[in-house]
Design a protein around this motif. Structure first.
Motif, mmCIF file in Angstrom:
data_model
loop_
_atom_site.group_PDB
_atom_site.id
_atom_site.type_symbol
_atom_site.label_atom_id
_atom_site.label_comp_id
_atom_site.label_asym_id
_atom_site.label_seq_id
_atom_site.Cartn_x
_atom_site.Cartn_y
_atom_site.Cartn_z
ATOM 1 N N LEU A 74 -33.528 -16.889 9.390
ATOM 2 C CA LEU A 74 -34.523 -17.922 9.056
ATOM 3 C C LEU A 74 -35.750 -17.857 9.953
ATOM 4 C CD1 LEU A 74 -32.162 -20.976 8.466
ATOM 5 C CD2 LEU A 74 -33.585 -19.843 6.731
ATOM 6 N N THR A 75 -35.551 -17.451 11.208
ATOM 7 C CA THR A 75 -36.670 -17.408 12.149
ATOM 8 C C THR A 75 -37.277 -16.016 12.269
ATOM 9 O OG1 THR A 75 -35.156 -17.046 14.007
ATOM 10 C CG2 THR A 75 -35.790 -19.342 13.515
ATOM 11 N N GLY A 76 -36.714 -15.061 11.555
ATOM 12 C CA GLY A 76 -37.234 -13.695 11.580
ATOM 13 C C GLY A 76 -38.598 -13.608 10.914
ATOM 14 N N GLU A 77 -39.208 -12.462 11.016
ATOM 15 C CA GLU A 77 -40.550 -12.244 10.490
ATOM 16 C C GLU A 77 -40.687 -12.639 9.025
ATOM 17 O OE1 GLU A 77 -43.074 -8.351 10.343
ATOM 18 O OE2 GLU A 77 -42.253 -8.620 12.374
ATOM 19 N N LYS A 78 -39.685 -12.332 8.220
ATOM 20 C CA LYS A 78 -39.741 -12.632 6.794
ATOM 21 C C LYS A 78 -38.956 -13.890 6.431
ATOM 22 C CE LYS A 78 -40.345 -7.809 5.591
ATOM 23 N NZ LYS A 78 -39.849 -6.653 4.844
ATOM 24 N N GLY A 79 -38.489 -14.633 7.418
ATOM 25 C CA GLY A 79 -37.700 -15.834 7.176
ATOM 26 C C GLY A 79 -38.551 -17.029 6.800
ATOM 27 N N LEU A 80 -37.898 -18.068 6.335
ATOM 28 C CA LEU A 80 -38.591 -19.298 5.921
ATOM 29 C C LEU A 80 -39.422 -19.902 7.048
ATOM 30 C CD1 LEU A 80 -35.800 -21.154 3.897
ATOM 31 C CD2 LEU A 80 -37.930 -20.213 3.000
ATOM 32 N N PHE A 81 -38.974 -19.776 8.271
ATOM 33 C CA PHE A 81 -39.656 -20.382 9.404
ATOM 34 C C PHE A 81 -40.214 -19.331 10.356
ATOM 35 C CE2 PHE A 81 -36.275 -23.088 7.829
ATOM 36 C CZ PHE A 81 -36.976 -24.246 7.521
ATOM 37 N N GLY A 82 -40.364 -18.126 9.869
ATOM 38 C CA GLY A 82 -40.802 -17.004 10.700
ATOM 39 C C GLY A 82 -42.172 -17.183 11.303
ATOM 40 N N ALA A 83 -43.072 -17.813 10.573
ATOM 41 C CA ALA A 83 -44.437 -17.979 11.077
ATOM 42 C C ALA A 83 -44.468 -18.874 12.316
ATOM 43 C CB ALA A 83 -45.329 -18.563 9.984
ATOM 44 N N LYS A 84 -43.570 -19.851 12.386
ATOM 45 C CA LYS A 84 -43.584 -20.803 13.499
ATOM 46 C C LYS A 84 -42.530 -20.505 14.552
ATOM 47 C CE LYS A 84 -45.200 -24.551 10.567
ATOM 48 N NZ LYS A 84 -44.859 -25.833 9.959
ATOM 49 N N ALA A 85 -41.679 -19.540 14.289
ATOM 50 C CA ALA A 85 -40.527 -19.360 15.169
ATOM 51 C C ALA A 85 -40.369 -17.942 15.700
ATOM 52 C CB ALA A 85 -39.261 -19.782 14.426
ATOM 53 N N GLY A 86 -41.462 -17.234 15.867
ATOM 54 C CA GLY A 86 -41.369 -15.861 16.363
ATOM 55 C C GLY A 86 -40.715 -15.769 17.731
ATOM 56 N N ALA A 87 -41.053 -16.705 18.617
ATOM 57 C CA ALA A 87 -40.490 -16.680 19.967
ATOM 58 C C ALA A 87 -38.985 -16.968 19.927
ATOM 59 C CB ALA A 87 -41.194 -17.694 20.858
ATOM 60 N N LEU A 88 -38.576 -17.907 19.082
ATOM 61 C CA LEU A 88 -37.156 -18.230 18.950
ATOM 62 C C LEU A 88 -36.388 -17.035 18.397
ATOM 63 C CD1 LEU A 88 -34.758 -20.145 19.085
ATOM 64 C CD2 LEU A 88 -35.476 -21.083 16.878
ATOM 65 N N SER A 89 -36.964 -16.384 17.418
ATOM 66 C CA SER A 89 -36.325 -15.199 16.841
ATOM 67 C C SER A 89 -36.140 -14.114 17.902
ATOM 68 C CB SER A 89 -37.168 -14.666 15.686
ATOM 69 O OG SER A 89 -36.567 -13.531 15.118
ATOM 70 N N ALA A 90 -37.160 -13.917 18.720
ATOM 71 C CA ALA A 90 -37.071 -12.914 19.789
ATOM 72 C C ALA A 90 -35.991 -13.293 20.807
ATOM 73 C CB ALA A 90 -38.428 -12.764 20.483
ATOM 74 N N SER A 91 -35.904 -14.565 21.151
ATOM 75 C CA SER A 91 -34.877 -15.019 22.101
ATOM 76 C C SER A 91 -33.479 -14.820 21.536
ATOM 77 C CB SER A 91 -35.087 -16.499 22.441
ATOM 78 O OG SER A 91 -36.294 -16.680 23.139
ATOM 79 N N LEU A 92 -33.305 -15.125 20.254
ATOM 80 C CA LEU A 92 -31.999 -14.927 19.624
ATOM 81 C C LEU A 92 -31.649 -13.441 19.571
ATOM 82 C CD1 LEU A 92 -32.254 -17.505 16.699
ATOM 83 C CD2 LEU A 92 -30.917 -17.730 18.805
ATOM 84 N N GLY A 93 -32.664 -12.602 19.342
ATOM 85 C CA GLY A 93 -32.442 -11.157 19.334
ATOM 86 C C GLY A 93 -31.960 -10.647 20.682
ATOM 87 N N LYS A 94 -32.520 -11.191 21.762
ATOM 88 C CA LYS A 94 -32.085 -10.792 23.105
ATOM 89 C C LYS A 94 -30.658 -11.246 23.396
ATOM 90 C CE LYS A 94 -36.680 -10.903 25.187
ATOM 91 N NZ LYS A 94 -37.570 -11.649 26.087
#
Length: 172
Positions: A74-94
């Motif tokens: 959902l927070t990924g680049e193509k996710g529903l909230f990707g535009a607002k959650a890039g930093a969260l997506s990166a943190s989850l990836g780590k």
């Protein structure tokens, strides 16, 4: 030959016993960090579902691995909230590589080994649900402590980023 033999006084704890106690405490602290992370993820998914934006696609009450994967999507680049959650997506990836340790910590069998130069090694044996083979992992004590510290910092970061995303979605 009949002289009395004096018993050698053994200290109350040997190195192994003390290290095992440290390892169990470390394990508990890591499990606590994962529990906090799980709570943050589930609370955020419930909040995002409440925004109405793609609510049908957001599933709550899922097992932790599924919830973690869903939030990453959902927070990924193509996710529903990707535009607002890039930093969260990166943190989850780590966090993803450390997240693999969760099952070993909560369900695995922990052993402690003393290696050369008094370097301690923690090993975990875990059979995944429905799995036929036992998965084994090992870490040095230094690596284990680094993982615990990374988890503690990551939980703080994810909590702040989740709060920011929740606030942005509430205002939208």
């Amino acid at each position: 030959m009949n002289a009395p033999v004096t018993a050698i006084q053994k200290p109350p704890f040997d190195d192994y016993t003390a290290m095992m106690a440290h390892a169990e405490q470390w394990r508990g602290e890591c499990i606590q960090h994962f529990a906090e992370l799980e709570q943050i993820i589930e609370t955020l998914l419930i909040g995002l579902k409440g925004t109405g934006k793609g609510a049908r696609k957001i599933k709550t009450g899922e097992p932790v691995g599924s919830a973690f994967g869903q939030l990453r999507e959902l927070t990924g680049e193509k996710g529903l909230f990707g535009a607002k959650a890039g930093a969260l997506s990166a943190s989850l990836g780590k966090l993803a590589p450390d997240f693999e340790w969760r099952a070993h910590l909560t369900h695995g069998m922990l052993k402690v080994w003393e290696g050369r130069g008094a370097k301690w090694l923690l090993t975990f044996a875990h059979r995944p649900v429905g799995g036929e083979t036992i998965r084994m992992h090992a870490q040095t004590w230094a690596e284990a402590c680094d993982m615990r510290d990374r988890l503690a910092k990551a939980v703080q970061v994810v909590r702040a980023q989740a709060g920011s995303l929740r606030a942005a979605e509430t205002l939208a």
